[in-house]
Design a protein around this motif. Sequence first.
Motif, PDB file in Angstrom:
ATOM      1  N   PRO A 124      26.624  -8.418  31.325  1.00  0.00           N
ATOM      2  CA  PRO A 124      26.734  -6.938  31.749  1.00  0.00           C
ATOM      3  C   PRO A 124      25.700  -6.476  32.194  1.00  0.00           C
ATOM      4  CG  PRO A 124      27.762  -7.542  29.551  1.00  0.00           C
ATOM      5  CD  PRO A 124      27.263  -8.838  30.202  1.00  0.00           C
ATOM      6  N   SER A 125      24.528  -7.097  31.769  1.00  0.00           N
ATOM      7  CA  SER A 125      23.224  -6.408  32.184  1.00  0.00           C
ATOM      8  C   SER A 125      22.682  -6.763  33.486  1.00  0.00           C
ATOM      9  CB  SER A 125      22.202  -6.807  31.203  1.00  0.00           C
ATOM     10  OG  SER A 125      21.996  -8.170  31.163  1.00  0.00           O
ATOM     11  N   ILE A 146      34.334 -10.753  33.901  1.00  0.00           N
ATOM     12  CA  ILE A 146      33.220  -9.757  34.252  1.00  0.00           C
ATOM     13  C   ILE A 146      33.121  -9.056  32.879  1.00  0.00           C
ATOM     14  CG2 ILE A 146      32.641  -7.837  35.565  1.00  0.00           C
ATOM     15  CD1 ILE A 146      34.135  -8.996  37.800  1.00  0.00           C
ATOM     16  N   GLY A 147      31.812  -9.239  32.077  1.00  0.00           N
ATOM     17  CA  GLY A 147      31.343  -8.540  31.210  1.00  0.00           C
ATOM     18  C   GLY A 147      31.683  -7.125  31.239  1.00  0.00           C
ATOM     19  N   ALA A 148      32.146  -6.523  30.187  1.00  0.00           N
ATOM     20  CA  ALA A 148      32.160  -5.016  29.780  1.00  0.00           C
ATOM     21  C   ALA A 148      31.109  -4.400  30.355  1.00  0.00           C
ATOM     22  CB  ALA A 148      32.801  -4.682  28.267  1.00  0.00           C
ATOM     23  N   ASP A 149      31.375  -3.280  30.877  1.00  0.00           N
ATOM     24  CA  ASP A 149      30.300  -2.328  31.682  1.00  0.00           C
ATOM     25  C   ASP A 149      29.051  -3.134  32.711  1.00  0.00           C
ATOM     26  OD1 ASP A 149      30.881  -0.526  29.387  1.00  0.00           O
ATOM     27  OD2 ASP A 149      29.562  -1.081  28.091  1.00  0.00           O
ATOM     28  N   ALA A 150      29.681  -3.983  33.164  1.00  0.00           N
ATOM     29  CA  ALA A 150      29.007  -4.704  34.045  1.00  0.00           C
ATOM     30  C   ALA A 150      28.543  -3.749  35.297  1.00  0.00           C
ATOM     31  CB  ALA A 150      29.637  -6.107  34.811  1.00  0.00           C
ATOM     32  N   PHE A 151      29.257  -2.881  35.675  1.00  0.00           N
ATOM     33  CA  PHE A 151      29.419  -1.813  36.641  1.00  0.00           C
ATOM     34  C   PHE A 151      28.631  -0.593  36.590  1.00  0.00           C
ATOM     35  CE2 PHE A 151      32.719  -5.060  38.205  1.00  0.00           C
ATOM     36  CZ  PHE A 151      31.805  -5.691  38.846  1.00  0.00           C
ATOM     37  N   GLN A 166      39.147 -15.749  40.506  1.00  0.00           N
ATOM     38  CA  GLN A 166      40.103 -16.140  39.392  1.00  0.00           C
ATOM     39  C   GLN A 166      40.321 -15.194  38.295  1.00  0.00           C
ATOM     40  OE1 GLN A 166      39.582 -20.355  37.907  1.00  0.00           O
ATOM     41  NE2 GLN A 166      38.595 -20.945  40.052  1.00  0.00           N
ATOM     42  N   LEU A 167      40.088 -13.835  38.458  1.00  0.00           N
ATOM     43  CA  LEU A 167      40.513 -12.742  37.512  1.00  0.00           C
ATOM     44  C   LEU A 167      41.949 -12.836  37.330  1.00  0.00           C
ATOM     45  CD1 LEU A 167      38.133  -9.848  39.030  1.00  0.00           C
ATOM     46  CD2 LEU A 167      37.756 -11.386  37.078  1.00  0.00           C
ATOM     47  N   ASP A 168      42.361 -12.811  36.099  1.00  0.00           N
ATOM     48  CA  ASP A 168      43.784 -12.595  35.855  1.00  0.00           C
ATOM     49  C   ASP A 168      44.244 -11.293  35.104  1.00  0.00           C
ATOM     50  OD1 ASP A 168      42.733 -13.037  33.337  1.00  0.00           O
ATOM     51  OD2 ASP A 168      43.619 -14.687  32.751  1.00  0.00           O
ATOM     52  N   GLN A 169      43.442 -10.600  34.938  1.00  0.00           N
ATOM     53  CA  GLN A 169      43.341  -9.075  34.347  1.00  0.00           C
ATOM     54  C   GLN A 169      42.244  -8.345  34.518  1.00  0.00           C
ATOM     55  OE1 GLN A 169      43.490  -8.410  30.015  1.00  0.00           O
ATOM     56  NE2 GLN A 169      42.393 -10.729  29.711  1.00  0.00           N
ATOM     57  N   LEU A 170      42.679  -6.989  34.573  1.00  0.00           N
ATOM     58  CA  LEU A 170      41.650  -5.949  34.793  1.00  0.00           C
ATOM     59  C   LEU A 170      41.634  -4.849  33.736  1.00  0.00           C
ATOM     60  CD1 LEU A 170      42.411  -4.721  38.573  1.00  0.00           C
ATOM     61  CD2 LEU A 170      40.912  -6.292  37.633  1.00  0.00           C
ATOM     62  N   LYS A 171      40.379  -5.001  32.919  1.00  0.00           N
ATOM     63  CA  LYS A 171      40.110  -4.526  31.531  1.00  0.00           C
ATOM     64  C   LYS A 171      40.046  -2.937  31.735  1.00  0.00           C
ATOM     65  CE  LYS A 171      37.696  -8.626  30.019  1.00  0.00           C
ATOM     66  NZ  LYS A 171      36.445  -9.219  29.298  1.00  0.00           N
ATOM     67  N   PRO A 172      40.271  -2.349  30.464  1.00  0.00           N
ATOM     68  CA  PRO A 172      40.167  -1.094  30.546  1.00  0.00           C
ATOM     69  C   PRO A 172      38.732  -0.390  30.739  1.00  0.00           C
ATOM     70  CG  PRO A 172      41.340  -1.441  28.605  1.00  0.00           C
ATOM     71  CD  PRO A 172      40.717  -2.853  29.147  1.00  0.00           C
ATOM     72  N   ASN A 173      38.663   0.870  31.632  1.00  0.00           N
ATOM     73  CA  ASN A 173      37.557   1.185  31.939  1.00  0.00           C
ATOM     74  C   ASN A 173      36.467   0.216  32.624  1.00  0.00           C
ATOM     75  OD1 ASN A 173      37.945   3.757  30.760  1.00  0.00           O
ATOM     76  ND2 ASN A 173      37.880   2.766  28.894  1.00  0.00           N
ATOM     77  N   MET A 174      36.955  -0.764  33.251  1.00  0.00           N
ATOM     78  CA  MET A 174      36.315  -1.674  33.829  1.00  0.00           C
ATOM     79  C   MET A 174      35.021  -1.077  34.949  1.00  0.00           C
ATOM     80  SD  MET A 174      37.760  -5.141  35.565  1.00  0.00           S
ATOM     81  CE  MET A 174      37.037  -6.383  36.304  1.00  0.00           C
ATOM     82  N   PHE A 175      35.678  -0.102  35.402  1.00  0.00           N
ATOM     83  CA  PHE A 175      34.940   0.590  36.805  1.00  0.00           C
ATOM     84  C   PHE A 175      34.316   1.746  36.230  1.00  0.00           C
ATOM     85  CE2 PHE A 175      38.313  -2.188  38.457  1.00  0.00           C
ATOM     86  CZ  PHE A 175      37.527  -3.276  38.820  1.00  0.00           C
ATOM     87  N   GLN A 195      45.773  -2.469  33.066  1.00  0.00           N
ATOM     88  CA  GLN A 195      45.493  -1.192  32.040  1.00  0.00           C
ATOM     89  C   GLN A 195      45.717  -0.138  32.700  1.00  0.00           C
ATOM     90  OE1 GLN A 195      46.057  -2.427  28.834  1.00  0.00           O
ATOM     91  NE2 GLN A 195      45.862  -4.318  29.636  1.00  0.00           N
ATOM     92  N   ASN A 196      46.237   0.953  32.175  1.00  0.00           N
ATOM     93  CA  ASN A 196      46.360   2.380  32.506  1.00  0.00           C
ATOM     94  C   ASN A 196      45.004   2.842  32.900  1.00  0.00           C
ATOM     95  OD1 ASN A 196      49.177   2.012  32.604  1.00  0.00           O
ATOM     96  ND2 ASN A 196      49.266   2.953  30.639  1.00  0.00           N
ATOM     97  N   ASP A 197      44.082   2.530  32.202  1.00  0.00           N
ATOM     98  CA  ASP A 197      42.838   3.178  32.210  1.00  0.00           C
ATOM     99  C   ASP A 197      41.827   2.523  32.986  1.00  0.00           C
ATOM    100  OD1 ASP A 197      42.601   1.508  30.000  1.00  0.00           O
ATOM    101  OD2 ASP A 197      41.860   2.924  28.608  1.00  0.00           O
ATOM    102  N   THR A 198      42.239   1.308  33.657  1.00  0.00           N
ATOM    103  CA  THR A 198      41.347   0.477  34.461  1.00  0.00           C
ATOM    104  C   THR A 198      40.644   1.298  35.483  1.00  0.00           C
ATOM    105  OG1 THR A 198      42.697  -1.521  34.113  1.00  0.00           O
ATOM    106  CG2 THR A 198      41.527  -1.391  35.897  1.00  0.00           C
TER     107      THR A 198
END
Length: 374
Positions: A124-125, A146-151, A166-175, A195-198
């Motif tokens: 993430p850092s 991809i670590g939370a808050d990476a971007f 090879q990403l298989d899911q997109l996490k909430p608030n990823m971007f 996720q709806n809030d991705t």
Amino acid sequence: MAAPTVRPQSTSLNMSAKDIDGLVPNAFKKFKSLQTIDLSANNLLEVISDVFDDLSASLRQLNLSFNRIERISSSAFDGLTNLESLDLSDNNLFTFDANIFSRSNLLHLNFLDLSNNKLIFLDPSTFRKLKQLAILNLNVNNLNTIGADAFRDLAALQSLSIESNQLDQLKPNMFVGLENLKSLDLNENFIMSIQNDTFNGLKNLRMLDLSDNRLGDSLDPITFANLTNLVELYLENNSMHMVPENLFANLKNLSTLDLSHNFLKSINPKWFTNLTNLKSLDLSGNPFNKLIDNQFGNSRLIELLYLNGTNLSSIDKKAFRNLVNLNYLDLSSNEIKDLNDLFDNLTNLSFLSLESNKIDTLAKDLFDDLIDLE
């Protein structure tokens, strides 16, 4: 490393494809005016500390692509405060110290290419200090997480490419934090759910490519609800059997929509209710069979329509009646037998493909209104 045959005051140095296999500390101490260095297509295995120390004030562009780099010292780029472009693509990086970019004071870096490496994880850092980064390319790696808050801290980022990972899911608030992002490329991954809030916070996103994933029927009606400025959306080849009726309801600025090569058996006119700015629609490679009256609803501005390879055998003669701006229509590779009055309102049509169908006869006046047809 052999001494470059350039004058000390030179601003550019091209050492590409010179069979260089190592760099020594202070390698460029005699060339303190260098703004651009190209070391691509060599045999470098690592980038050690102090190599570029003498270029802290001058260096703007550094190309280290197409080497065999496996290791980069955490202080390799220390002090390059004016560096704007760093190309590390096409190397053998599995991982790297998260401090490489965070401790280096790369205050002006706006282009970073890490594509075609072997990265499996991003801390993430990693990019936290790259406040001016505008373009980040992570294509063709092995990223599965991809670590939370990476971007989160990349407020200036405009283009983010994570294609062919090879990403298989997109996490909430990823971007979250990417308020200026305009282009997001996620095609050719293994994404099965979003996720709806991705996509929260992507208020300026113009292009989203999710093609060649495994979304199936996982999309929720509000998946794209926050992307109100989206202009291009690519959902090609996702094994989709259905599309939620309101999936595109908030995408009033959408100009290009690609739903090709899925398993959609029918077209719902309500998909297009709010797509009043749609100009390009690709539905090719879906098993539709038929088109009904006013099939494309309110999308009167459509100029490009791809319906090739959709098993079409029945088309209502008013299916295209509102498409007065249509200039490109591909109906090839279908089962069409009858074209009866299909093109009466398509006076702007300049390209029409009907090849590989089952048409026996054509009415004499079928194309009379198509004065622009080539």
